[in-house]
Design a protein around this motif. Sequence first.
Motif, PDB file in Angstrom:
ATOM      1  N   GLN A  27       7.754 -13.735  53.536  1.00  0.00           N
ATOM      2  CA  GLN A  27       7.723 -14.206  52.146  1.00  0.00           C
ATOM      3  C   GLN A  27       8.037 -15.700  52.063  1.00  0.00           C
ATOM      4  OE1 GLN A  27      10.585 -11.348  50.707  1.00  0.00           O
ATOM      5  NE2 GLN A  27       9.016 -10.228  49.561  1.00  0.00           N
ATOM      6  N   ILE A  28       8.986 -16.160  52.858  1.00  0.00           N
ATOM      7  CA  ILE A  28       9.331 -17.586  52.872  1.00  0.00           C
ATOM      8  C   ILE A  28       8.111 -18.408  53.274  1.00  0.00           C
ATOM      9  CG2 ILE A  28      10.684 -19.359  54.062  1.00  0.00           C
ATOM     10  CD1 ILE A  28      12.967 -17.235  54.194  1.00  0.00           C
ATOM     11  N   THR A  29       7.421 -17.955  54.302  1.00  0.00           N
ATOM     12  CA  THR A  29       6.225 -18.660  54.770  1.00  0.00           C
ATOM     13  C   THR A  29       5.151 -18.678  53.689  1.00  0.00           C
ATOM     14  OG1 THR A  29       6.682 -18.094  57.067  1.00  0.00           O
ATOM     15  CG2 THR A  29       4.407 -18.675  56.528  1.00  0.00           C
ATOM     16  N   GLU A  30       4.868 -17.519  53.127  1.00  0.00           N
ATOM     17  CA  GLU A  30       3.823 -17.426  52.104  1.00  0.00           C
ATOM     18  C   GLU A  30       4.181 -18.236  50.863  1.00  0.00           C
ATOM     19  OE1 GLU A  30       3.251 -13.254  51.467  1.00  0.00           O
ATOM     20  OE2 GLU A  30       2.226 -12.990  53.383  1.00  0.00           O
ATOM     21  N   CYS A  31       5.423 -18.137  50.431  1.00  0.00           N
ATOM     22  CA  CYS A  31       5.849 -18.865  49.234  1.00  0.00           C
ATOM     23  C   CYS A  31       5.803 -20.374  49.468  1.00  0.00           C
ATOM     24  CB  CYS A  31       7.238 -18.417  48.799  1.00  0.00           C
ATOM     25  SG  CYS A  31       7.249 -16.716  48.161  1.00  0.00           S
ATOM     26  N   GLY A  32       6.156 -20.806  50.650  1.00  0.00           N
ATOM     27  CA  GLY A  32       6.054 -22.218  50.988  1.00  0.00           C
ATOM     28  C   GLY A  32       4.612 -22.692  50.943  1.00  0.00           C
ATOM     29  N   GLN A  33       3.705 -21.835  51.398  1.00  0.00           N
ATOM     30  CA  GLN A  33       2.280 -22.180  51.358  1.00  0.00           C
ATOM     31  C   GLN A  33       1.773 -22.269  49.926  1.00  0.00           C
ATOM     32  OE1 GLN A  33       0.757 -19.065  53.881  1.00  0.00           O
ATOM     33  NE2 GLN A  33       0.990 -20.284  55.736  1.00  0.00           N
ATOM     34  N   PHE A  34       2.236 -21.368  49.057  1.00  0.00           N
ATOM     35  CA  PHE A  34       1.841 -21.427  47.648  1.00  0.00           C
ATOM     36  C   PHE A  34       2.363 -22.708  47.002  1.00  0.00           C
ATOM     37  CE2 PHE A  34       1.905 -16.568  47.780  1.00  0.00           C
ATOM     38  CZ  PHE A  34       0.549 -16.480  47.987  1.00  0.00           C
ATOM     39  N   GLN A  35       3.618 -23.040  47.290  1.00  0.00           N
ATOM     40  CA  GLN A  35       4.206 -24.244  46.704  1.00  0.00           C
ATOM     41  C   GLN A  35       3.446 -25.492  47.171  1.00  0.00           C
ATOM     42  OE1 GLN A  35       8.242 -25.394  47.803  1.00  0.00           O
ATOM     43  NE2 GLN A  35       8.577 -26.086  45.713  1.00  0.00           N
ATOM     44  N   GLU A  36       3.136 -25.548  48.443  1.00  0.00           N
ATOM     45  CA  GLU A  36       2.398 -26.695  48.985  1.00  0.00           C
ATOM     46  C   GLU A  36       1.010 -26.777  48.351  1.00  0.00           C
ATOM     47  OE1 GLU A  36       2.212 -30.153  51.135  1.00  0.00           O
ATOM     48  OE2 GLU A  36       3.933 -28.857  50.818  1.00  0.00           O
ATOM     49  N   ALA A  37       0.341 -25.654  48.190  1.00  0.00           N
ATOM     50  CA  ALA A  37      -1.001 -25.635  47.601  1.00  0.00           C
ATOM     51  C   ALA A  37      -0.970 -26.113  46.152  1.00  0.00           C
ATOM     52  CB  ALA A  37      -1.599 -24.232  47.701  1.00  0.00           C
ATOM     53  N   VAL A  38       0.040 -25.700  45.403  1.00  0.00           N
ATOM     54  CA  VAL A  38       0.156 -26.143  44.009  1.00  0.00           C
ATOM     55  C   VAL A  38       0.374 -27.652  43.961  1.00  0.00           C
ATOM     56  CG1 VAL A  38       1.587 -26.024  41.916  1.00  0.00           C
ATOM     57  CG2 VAL A  38       0.903 -23.909  43.089  1.00  0.00           C
ATOM     58  N   LYS A  39       1.286 -28.158  44.771  1.00  0.00           N
ATOM     59  CA  LYS A  39       1.532 -29.605  44.784  1.00  0.00           C
ATOM     60  C   LYS A  39       0.255 -30.371  45.105  1.00  0.00           C
ATOM     61  CE  LYS A  39       4.892 -29.670  47.785  1.00  0.00           C
ATOM     62  NZ  LYS A  39       6.004 -30.054  48.652  1.00  0.00           N
ATOM     63  N   MET A  40      -0.499 -29.902  46.071  1.00  0.00           N
ATOM     64  CA  MET A  40      -1.718 -30.589  46.486  1.00  0.00           C
ATOM     65  C   MET A  40      -2.761 -30.596  45.372  1.00  0.00           C
ATOM     66  SD  MET A  40      -0.961 -31.731  49.423  1.00  0.00           S
ATOM     67  CE  MET A  40      -2.427 -32.167  50.311  1.00  0.00           C
ATOM     68  N   ARG A  41      -2.789 -29.552  44.559  1.00  0.00           N
ATOM     69  CA  ARG A  41      -3.760 -29.479  43.460  1.00  0.00           C
ATOM     70  C   ARG A  41      -3.476 -30.516  42.373  1.00  0.00           C
ATOM     71  NH1 ARG A  41      -6.918 -24.805  43.368  1.00  0.00           N
ATOM     72  NH2 ARG A  41      -8.025 -25.862  41.699  1.00  0.00           N
ATOM     73  N   PHE A  42      -2.263 -31.047  42.344  1.00  0.00           N
ATOM     74  CA  PHE A  42      -1.900 -32.049  41.346  1.00  0.00           C
ATOM     75  C   PHE A  42      -1.953 -33.472  41.910  1.00  0.00           C
ATOM     76  CE2 PHE A  42      -0.542 -28.261  39.220  1.00  0.00           C
ATOM     77  CZ  PHE A  42      -0.750 -28.539  37.878  1.00  0.00           C
ATOM     78  N   LEU A  43      -2.487 -33.610  43.105  1.00  0.00           N
ATOM     79  CA  LEU A  43      -2.708 -34.927  43.701  1.00  0.00           C
ATOM     80  C   LEU A  43      -4.181 -35.298  43.573  1.00  0.00           C
ATOM     81  CD1 LEU A  43      -0.656 -34.666  47.027  1.00  0.00           C
ATOM     82  CD2 LEU A  43      -0.013 -35.893  44.939  1.00  0.00           C
ATOM     83  N   THR A  44      -4.460 -36.591  43.573  1.00  0.00           N
ATOM     84  CA  THR A  44      -5.849 -37.042  43.580  1.00  0.00           C
ATOM     85  C   THR A  44      -6.397 -36.922  44.998  1.00  0.00           C
ATOM     86  OG1 THR A  44      -5.328 -39.339  44.099  1.00  0.00           O
ATOM     87  CG2 THR A  44      -5.327 -38.716  41.753  1.00  0.00           C
ATOM     88  N   SER A  45      -7.707 -36.933  45.119  1.00  0.00           N
ATOM     89  CA  SER A  45      -8.293 -36.880  46.461  1.00  0.00           C
ATOM     90  C   SER A  45      -7.890 -38.113  47.263  1.00  0.00           C
ATOM     91  CB  SER A  45      -9.815 -36.750  46.381  1.00  0.00           C
ATOM     92  OG  SER A  45     -10.370 -37.842  45.670  1.00  0.00           O
ATOM     93  N   GLY A  46      -7.749 -39.251  46.603  1.00  0.00           N
ATOM     94  CA  GLY A  46      -7.296 -40.456  47.289  1.00  0.00           C
ATOM     95  C   GLY A  46      -5.889 -40.325  47.829  1.00  0.00           C
ATOM     96  N   GLU A  47      -5.018 -39.697  47.061  1.00  0.00           N
ATOM     97  CA  GLU A  47      -3.641 -39.486  47.526  1.00  0.00           C
ATOM     98  C   GLU A  47      -3.608 -38.532  48.712  1.00  0.00           C
ATOM     99  OE1 GLU A  47      -1.091 -40.163  43.429  1.00  0.00           O
ATOM    100  OE2 GLU A  47      -2.206 -38.295  43.680  1.00  0.00           O
ATOM    101  N   ILE A  48      -4.433 -37.508  48.652  1.00  0.00           N
ATOM    102  CA  ILE A  48      -4.487 -36.553  49.766  1.00  0.00           C
ATOM    103  C   ILE A  48      -4.995 -37.255  51.021  1.00  0.00           C
ATOM    104  CG2 ILE A  48      -5.625 -34.466  50.620  1.00  0.00           C
ATOM    105  CD1 ILE A  48      -5.544 -33.461  47.658  1.00  0.00           C
ATOM    106  N   GLU A  49      -6.027 -38.054  50.881  1.00  0.00           N
ATOM    107  CA  GLU A  49      -6.542 -38.814  52.026  1.00  0.00           C
ATOM    108  C   GLU A  49      -5.483 -39.776  52.555  1.00  0.00           C
ATOM    109  OE1 GLU A  49     -10.249 -40.729  51.124  1.00  0.00           O
ATOM    110  OE2 GLU A  49     -11.088 -38.881  50.303  1.00  0.00           O
ATOM    111  N   ASP A  50      -4.727 -40.382  51.660  1.00  0.00           N
ATOM    112  CA  ASP A  50      -3.699 -41.352  52.038  1.00  0.00           C
ATOM    113  C   ASP A  50      -2.578 -40.704  52.861  1.00  0.00           C
ATOM    114  OD1 ASP A  50      -2.701 -44.001  52.023  1.00  0.00           O
ATOM    115  OD2 ASP A  50      -1.330 -43.513  50.377  1.00  0.00           O
TER     116      ASP A  50
END
Length: 89
Positions: A27-50
Amino acid sequence: MSDLMTLIGALYACNMLAEQGPLTRQQITECGQFQEAVKMRFLTSGEIEDMQGRPLAERYAIALKGYERFKVWELENPDTVRRLRQWVR
């Protein structure tokens, strides 16, 4: 339900599980992955590339922007947040 709403709902489900008691390693692993995915969805593609090739501290600072934007989104969308939290209960 959109992909983003599904991810946020999964994150809320993780929060609910954590309120009930300790999470398993899985659950810790899965929940960490969900949290990371949510954060990434609120970044621009430029920020992700950066983030590519940056030291951990710099990647963290960029990812933190995504988390902060998510928290602003929650404040600006209380009805959606309430519905998602009810959906996971």
